[in-house]
Design a protein around this motif. Structure first.
Motif, mmCIF file in Angstrom:
data_model
loop_
_atom_site.group_PDB
_atom_site.id
_atom_site.type_symbol
_atom_site.label_atom_id
_atom_site.label_comp_id
_atom_site.label_asym_id
_atom_site.label_seq_id
_atom_site.Cartn_x
_atom_site.Cartn_y
_atom_site.Cartn_z
ATOM 1 N N THR A 1 39.427 44.893 40.179
ATOM 2 C CA THR A 1 40.668 45.055 40.943
ATOM 3 C C THR A 1 40.596 44.277 42.247
ATOM 4 O O THR A 1 41.558 43.612 42.657
ATOM 5 C CB THR A 1 40.934 46.538 41.231
ATOM 6 O OG1 THR A 1 40.998 47.256 40.000
ATOM 7 C CG2 THR A 1 42.246 46.723 41.982
ATOM 8 N N PHE A 2 39.448 44.353 42.925
ATOM 9 C CA PHE A 2 39.260 43.597 44.160
ATOM 10 C C PHE A 2 39.450 42.103 43.918
ATOM 11 O O PHE A 2 40.159 41.419 44.659
ATOM 12 C CB PHE A 2 37.855 43.866 44.715
ATOM 13 C CG PHE A 2 37.445 42.925 45.798
ATOM 14 C CD1 PHE A 2 37.915 43.072 47.095
ATOM 15 C CD2 PHE A 2 36.574 41.878 45.539
ATOM 16 C CE1 PHE A 2 37.539 42.195 48.103
ATOM 17 C CE2 PHE A 2 36.192 40.996 46.530
ATOM 18 C CZ PHE A 2 36.674 41.159 47.813
ATOM 19 N N GLU A 3 38.825 41.581 42.861
ATOM 20 C CA GLU A 3 38.927 40.157 42.558
ATOM 21 C C GLU A 3 40.375 39.740 42.326
ATOM 22 O O GLU A 3 40.836 38.718 42.856
ATOM 23 C CB GLU A 3 38.084 39.833 41.321
ATOM 24 C CG GLU A 3 38.064 38.349 40.964
ATOM 25 C CD GLU A 3 37.111 38.048 39.831
ATOM 26 O OE1 GLU A 3 36.699 36.884 39.695
ATOM 27 O OE2 GLU A 3 36.771 38.973 39.069
ATOM 28 N N ALA A 4 41.112 40.530 41.550
ATOM 29 C CA ALA A 4 42.506 40.200 41.258
ATOM 30 C C ALA A 4 43.362 40.249 42.516
ATOM 31 O O ALA A 4 44.215 39.381 42.737
ATOM 32 C CB ALA A 4 43.050 41.150 40.203
ATOM 33 N N ARG A 5 43.137 41.263 43.353
ATOM 34 C CA ARG A 5 43.950 41.410 44.560
ATOM 35 C C ARG A 5 43.657 40.294 45.565
ATOM 36 O O ARG A 5 44.571 39.781 46.212
ATOM 37 C CB ARG A 5 43.687 42.778 45.201
ATOM 38 C CG ARG A 5 44.181 43.960 44.387
ATOM 39 C CD ARG A 5 45.652 43.913 44.104
ATOM 40 N NE ARG A 5 46.446 43.760 45.321
ATOM 41 C CZ ARG A 5 47.768 43.606 45.342
ATOM 42 N NH1 ARG A 5 48.424 43.545 44.192
ATOM 43 N NH2 ARG A 5 48.420 43.501 46.475
ATOM 44 N N VAL A 6 42.401 39.904 45.702
ATOM 45 C CA VAL A 6 42.061 38.834 46.639
ATOM 46 C C VAL A 6 42.674 37.515 46.191
ATOM 47 O O VAL A 6 43.243 36.769 46.997
ATOM 48 C CB VAL A 6 40.530 38.705 46.779
ATOM 49 C CG1 VAL A 6 40.170 37.421 47.527
ATOM 50 C CG2 VAL A 6 39.973 39.896 47.521
ATOM 51 N N ARG A 7 42.571 37.224 44.887
ATOM 52 C CA ARG A 7 43.150 35.972 44.388
ATOM 53 C C ARG A 7 44.654 35.945 44.611
ATOM 54 O O ARG A 7 45.223 34.912 44.981
ATOM 55 C CB ARG A 7 42.830 35.792 42.904
ATOM 56 C CG ARG A 7 41.377 35.496 42.626
ATOM 57 C CD ARG A 7 41.205 34.799 41.291
ATOM 58 N NE ARG A 7 41.726 35.588 40.192
ATOM 59 C CZ ARG A 7 40.990 36.318 39.358
ATOM 60 N NH1 ARG A 7 39.671 36.388 39.545
ATOM 61 N NH2 ARG A 7 41.535 36.977 38.365
ATOM 62 N N LEU A 8 45.315 37.079 44.386
ATOM 63 C CA LEU A 8 46.755 37.126 44.596
ATOM 64 C C LEU A 8 47.098 36.962 46.069
ATOM 65 O O LEU A 8 48.067 36.271 46.420
ATOM 66 C CB LEU A 8 47.317 38.446 44.068
ATOM 67 C CG LEU A 8 48.838 38.600 44.134
ATOM 68 C CD1 LEU A 8 49.540 37.510 43.322
ATOM 69 C CD2 LEU A 8 49.270 39.976 43.635
ATOM 70 N N PHE A 9 46.311 37.573 46.944
ATOM 71 C CA PHE A 9 46.552 37.436 48.378
ATOM 72 C C PHE A 9 46.445 35.975 48.804
ATOM 73 O O PHE A 9 47.278 35.462 49.552
ATOM 74 C CB PHE A 9 45.548 38.291 49.161
ATOM 75 C CG PHE A 9 45.743 38.232 50.652
ATOM 76 C CD1 PHE A 9 46.657 39.062 51.279
ATOM 77 C CD2 PHE A 9 45.026 37.331 51.426
ATOM 78 C CE1 PHE A 9 46.843 38.995 52.659
ATOM 79 C CE2 PHE A 9 45.209 37.255 52.798
ATOM 80 C CZ PHE A 9 46.122 38.096 53.408
ATOM 81 N N VAL A 10 45.412 35.284 48.316
ATOM 82 C CA VAL A 10 45.236 33.870 48.635
ATOM 83 C C VAL A 10 46.411 33.058 48.106
ATOM 84 O O VAL A 10 46.945 32.177 48.792
ATOM 85 C CB VAL A 10 43.913 33.356 48.049
ATOM 86 C CG1 VAL A 10 43.822 31.831 48.163
ATOM 87 C CG2 VAL A 10 42.738 34.004 48.750
ATOM 88 N N ALA A 11 46.827 33.366 46.879
ATOM 89 C CA ALA A 11 47.927 32.618 46.263
ATOM 90 C C ALA A 11 49.230 32.797 47.033
ATOM 91 O O ALA A 11 50.037 31.868 47.132
ATOM 92 C CB ALA A 11 48.115 33.069 44.822
ATOM 93 N N GLU A 12 49.446 33.971 47.574
ATOM 94 C CA GLU A 12 50.684 34.241 48.319
ATOM 95 C C GLU A 12 50.657 33.652 49.720
ATOM 96 O O GLU A 12 51.697 33.266 50.254
ATOM 97 C CB GLU A 12 50.910 35.752 48.403
ATOM 98 C CG GLU A 12 51.264 36.408 47.078
ATOM 99 C CD GLU A 12 51.358 37.913 47.173
ATOM 100 O OE1 GLU A 12 50.733 38.490 48.115
ATOM 101 O OE2 GLU A 12 52.029 38.537 46.339
#
Length: 252
Positions: A72-83
């Motif tokens: 979950t951490f990995e997915a959320r961090v990647r999404l944060f970077v993408a946004e």
């Protein structure tokens, strides 16, 4: 990132996006907090027996499985970077390099883009990403070479596979886009694509831009550079291995 146990930090570092670097300074845009429940607390029946993940003040995970916290951490961090990325447009898309140009495959989860990217890599293409095509203001694609996330037929659980395990390698330099494939898998389908106009192609790609609502102008400007030179094909496909082979042969 902050943790209640020092050994948890190594797990978080292992799940950061590719190409991350430490930054100086005390101010952060987002704070991730991990609370690892201990065995002693679990025996006492404390609520802390759960492992918790917070993104700022919002709880993102509450589970007894630590592996779920890391994912979950990995997915959320990647999404944060993408946004929040500056100077880059993140598109939900796979990407490979072939003969000096990038091929990108926009698509949502379960559309089959990762399986197609994997087969393109097996057929000789250079791996750039199976999740985000990272595009700069000149319309070039940059590598975001995380391990590929592949699902077996009929499964929802993903298996993470290094590109080297497929006999491939990851790209290191930005490439201009030569081809965009707007496609999804359908059993038994034959690949009979329709070529879109630049305007149609731009809108088809824009539908998969992560920051489409927060930074639409930057996204449109970058995608205009893409469709100015790239062809955009749209159509349903059958087996990924068949299309990957036919596609790369046709582009030689």
């Amino acid at each position: 990132m902050r943790v209640n146990r020092a050994d948890a930090l190594a797990h978080l570092l292992a799940h950061l996006p590719p190409g991350w670097r430490p930054a100086r300074g005390g101010l952060v845009d987002c704070l991730f907090s991990v609370i690892v429940g201990t065995e002693a607390e679990a025996q006492r029946g404390s609520v802390r027996r759960f492992n918790l993940l917070y993104e700022d003040h919002v709880r993102m995970a509450r589970t007894r499985e630590l592996a779920s916290v890391w994912e979950t951490f990995e997915a959320r961090v990647r999404l944060f970077v993408a946004e929040r990325a500056r100077g880059r447009v993140f598109v939900h898309a796979g990407a490979v390099g072939w003969r000096g140009c990038a091929i990108i495959v926009p698509g949502r989860s379960f559309s089959g883009k990762s399986s197609l990217i994997a087969e393109l890599v097996r057929a000789g293409a250079t791996y750039y990403s199976d999740e985000f095509a990272v595009i700069d203001a000149r319309g070039r694609v940059h590598p975001f070479a995380k391990p590929l996330s592949l699902r077996a037929a009929g499964e929802t659980q993903q298996t993470h596979i290094a590109v080297e395990a497929l006999g491939g390698r990851a790209g290191v330099k930005p490439l201009p886009v030569g081809l965009v494939l707007v496609t999804e898998y359908k059993a038994g389908a034959r690949w009979r694509p329709k070529q879109l106009t630049p305007g149609q192609g731009l809108l088809a790609i824009f539908a998969h831009v992560v920051a489409a609502r927060t930074a639409p102008a930057a996204a449109f400007a970058a995608l205009q550079q893409v469709v100015a030179t790239a062809e955009v094909w749209k159509g349903r496909r059958g087996e990924a291995r068949v299309l990957a082979h036919e596609l790369l042969v046709s582009l030689r």
